[in-house]
Design a protein around this motif. Structure first.
Motif: not given
Length: 183
Positions: A151-155, A158-162, A176-182
């Motif tokens: 998922q791109n940064d926008r999506d 959006r998921i985090r806000v939801m 952990l998700v942030d580290k995986m995305r990086a």
């Protein structure tokens, strides 16, 4: 004839991959990609013809098992939700690849306007009293996709806000998700 499946997209980065995988695994994907709300897409979906309707959100990458959703029995269950792996909470759970029998679609169609302002309109439908006693909505053990990958940064935001709006933050390891995305 291939079974039709509707892809609900707002332009997620995985939309083309979702469509490609569905075609590869035997589906006839029908892409609904626009900026309309989930509620609006559901309302349109419930008016589609057919005895059984299938749908998936574009942030799901379907597995080869997704086509097994077409083999489910609707004798006692009218609304099936598949299982899948979620990158966000690192676990198996329900994902938005669903199968609905006409009995469920007709009930959903009758109530969809009441779900217009719900954060989770499909969950609102799933929890209607008409689907209880006996319970006719179930989660299948078919692992039909991966949720959240690519998922791109926008999506992602959006998921985090939801998740925060739904008071579900404690179920997710965002560090952990942030580290995986990086990677």
């Amino acid at each position: 004839m291939k079974p039709r499946i509707f892809i609900f997209s707002t332009g997620e980065a995985t939309t083309d991959l979702c469509k490609w995988a569905l075609e590869r695994y035997g589906w006839e994907p029908i892409l609904w990609q626009d900026k309309t709300l989930l509620w609006e897409k559901l309302k349109r979906f419930y008016n589609e013809p057919g005895e059984v309707l299938y749908r998936v959100d574009a942030d799901i990458i379907p597995t080869k098992n997704s086509i097994k959703m077409t083999e489910l029995s609707f004798r006692k269950t009218w609304f099936w939700q598949s299982a899948g792996w979620s990158l966000y909470n690192h676990d198996l759970g329900p994902i938005s690849l669903t199968a609905m029998h006409r009995k469920a679609i007709d009930i959903a169609k009758k109530h969809i306007d009441k779900a217009q302002n719900e954060l989770r309109p499909e969950t609102y439908i799933w929890r209607l009293p008409e689907f209880y006693n006996p319970r006719v909505c179930r989660i299948t053990d078919i692992v039909a996709g991966i949720h959240g990958y690519g998922q791109n940064d926008r999506d992602y935001e959006r998921i985090r806000v939801m998740k925060a709006l739904r008071n579900q933050e404690e179920n997710y390891d965002w560090k952990l998700v942030d580290k995986m995305r990086a990677l």
